[in-house]
Design an enzyme around this catalytic site. Structure first.
Site, PDB file in Angstrom:
ATOM      1  N   HIS A   1       0.776  -1.322  -0.153  1.00  0.00           N
ATOM      2  CA  HIS A   1      -0.107  -0.155  -0.005  1.00  0.00           C
ATOM      3  C   HIS A   1       0.790   1.236   0.116  1.00  0.00           C
ATOM      4  O   HIS A   1       2.169   1.323   0.508  1.00  0.00           O
ATOM      5  CB  HIS A   1      -0.888   0.055   1.238  1.00  0.00           C
ATOM      6  CG  HIS A   1      -1.903   1.116   1.042  1.00  0.00           C
ATOM      7  ND1 HIS A   1      -1.911   2.258   1.293  1.00  0.00           N
ATOM      8  CD2 HIS A   1      -3.392   0.647   0.834  1.00  0.00           C
ATOM      9  CE1 HIS A   1      -3.112   2.873   1.190  1.00  0.00           C
ATOM     10  NE2 HIS A   1      -3.919   1.748   0.935  1.00  0.00           N
TER      11      HIS A   1
ATOM     12  N   ASP B   1      -7.910  -5.525  -0.255  1.00  0.00           N
ATOM     13  CA  ASP B   1      -8.442  -6.251  -1.417  1.00  0.00           C
ATOM     14  C   ASP B   1      -7.974  -7.549  -1.587  1.00  0.00           C
ATOM     15  O   ASP B   1      -8.460  -8.487  -2.253  1.00  0.00           O
ATOM     16  CB  ASP B   1      -7.762  -5.543  -2.870  1.00  0.00           C
ATOM     17  CG  ASP B   1      -8.429  -4.298  -3.051  1.00  0.00           C
ATOM     18  OD1 ASP B   1      -7.570  -3.191  -3.344  1.00  0.00           O
ATOM     19  OD2 ASP B   1      -9.524  -4.095  -3.158  1.00  0.00           O
TER      20      ASP B   1
END
Ligand code: SDX
Length: 392
Positions: free
Chosen positions: A270, A327
């Site tokens: 991320h 996700d």
């Protein structure tokens, strides 16, 4: 600064704007919506309540929430001519292609809520967007599988209504499974807003020019579609299926570490979180709840758990601070509920619409707001004179 206290996240950022909606501390894995930790909201709240919180800044009273839900419910239908819009797509069109098109087309239907200088117009368009996204997404799925569109049923919850429009058929009653409704509602909460991510920044930049809210949200949908962003949930499940069995995991971890291989572990890493994404923690717990409620299992969950375990014990991922993100597990749950992978990002867009709309409202209602105009570092040729073609 987050209002009540100064929270020094220990990093200097090229802040693109001021915002009071969402706070992220990437080093500590902290995510707050209007000061409330995401874990507490996921455990105790509902997507409609979190939507109210993001839009209005405070948790609602019972009456305020009932009024908000009543208002949203009354905007769930689509103008009937928009059904024809779907007929223009190929049946195998990706749902995100349809979402981009249909949401952008809302600008052509709702002229009574596109004057962004009018607070009432802004309020109505915000409610319309939040309310119609489930209908638009469900219709994209029905169109793809050749089943008739289901009209909204205002007796159901926001999420229950979406489940019925997606999986119900006119020929029979559709029974909403409470545990599935709760899990999906929690997944919507986890996706509602996330500070200035790529798609939210796209919505803000589009909105800063004075474009109407429907066009701005369509721009956000387009950006979210990318596999590095919202498209990662579809890519992550496809990756887990491609790995297939735990014995294949080392091969994929090696590929992800190989600089010459473009392969990335989808659902990992991320731009901001350099710790565990707090949403992934809730997501993993929700997998187990849905499996128990539906009495199903999926070997791909075992692959995901072992992949996480091996990656988090691998120096490459530890040094680069790569952890599962929102996700990584979401696709396992959505697949267990019955959604095909190509619908996963459409569900992300459905949920993120409230964040986009809240961020757009925050920007538009700021009297000092000006058009966004990023600059660049020029790396092209020095100034030079034109050369006629005969001399080239
Ligand atoms: C979302 O911004 C948001 O908030 C987004 C989001 C939201 O709610 O809106 O949280 C939703 O988009 C989550 C991210 C979903 N995308 C994926 O899961 C795709 C796989 N992840 C990678 O593509 C990547 O991690 C990104 C795109 C998410 C972030 O890319 P960055 O900013 O380049 O990551 P980084 O700077 O932390 O990378 C550090 C290093 C790099 O290697 P070096 O250049 O240092 O050699 O780690 C490598 C990266 O190449 N790396 C990975 C990796 N992610 C980063 N290596 C292998 N597998 C990965 N997944």
């Amino acid at each position: 600064k987050t209002g009540m206290f100064t929270y020094d996240p220990g990093f200097t950022s090229t802040a693109s704007c001021d915002s009071g909606l969402t706070f992220i501390d990437g080093e500590e894995g902290v995510l707050l919506h209007r000061g409330y930790p995401i874990g507490q909201l996921a455990e105790n709240s509902s997507f409609m309540e979190v939507s109210y919180l993001l839009l209005n800044g405070e948790l609602p009273s019972k009456d305020e929430l009932d009024t908000f839900e009543f208002t949203i419910t009354r905007h769930t239908m689509l103008h009937d001519q928009l059904r024809q819009f779907y007929q223009g797509f190929r049946r195998d069109a990706h749902p995100m292609a349809i979402m981009c098109g249909v949401v952008g087309a809302l600008s052509a239907f709702y002229h009574d809520s596109t004057d962004i200088s009018d607070p009432e117009h802004r309020k109505i368009s915000s409610h319309r967007l939040i309310a119609k996204m489930p209908t638009i997404a469900a219709m994209a799925y029905k169109y793809a599988i050749g089943q008739p569109f289901m009209q909204p049923d205002n007796r159901l919850s926001y999420t229950g209504n979406f489940l019925r429009m997606t999986f119900g058929v006119p020929a029979e009653e559709y029974e909403v499974v409470p545990a599935v409704e709760k899990a999906l509602d929690r997944i919507f909460i986890l996706h509602a807003d996330h500070e200035q991510n790529a798609s939210t920044s796209t919505v803000r930049l589009a909105g800063s020019s004075g474009a109407n809210p429907f066009a701005c949200i369509a721009a956000g949908i387009a950006c979210l579609w990318g596999p590095a962003h919202g498209g990662a949930n579809e890519a992550a499940l496809n990756m887990l299926h491609e790995i297939g069995t735990p014995d294949k995991i080392p091969e994929y971890i090696a590929r992800a570490k190989n600089k010459d291989d473009p392969f990335r572990l989808m659902g990992f890493g991320h731009r901001v979180y350099k710790n565990y994404d707090p949403r992934a923690t809730v997501m993993q717990k929700t997998v187990r709840e849905v499996f128990d409620a539906l009495n199903v299992s999926d070997p791909v969950f075992e692959v995901a758990l072992q992949l996480e375990e091996m990656a988090l014990n691998d120096d490459y991922f530890v040094e680069k601070k790569l952890f599962p993100n929102v996700d990584f597990y979401s696709g396992v749950i959505l697949s267990a509920i019955g959604f095909p992978t190509e619908m996963f990002t459409a569900l992300f867009a459905l949920a993120r619409t409230v964040g986009w709309v809240a961020q757009w409202n925050e920007m538009i209602s700021d009297p000092g707001q000006r058009i966004g105009r990023p600059r660049q570092l020029y790396t092209g040729p020095e100034k030079r004179d034109y050369v006629p073609i005969a001399q080239r």
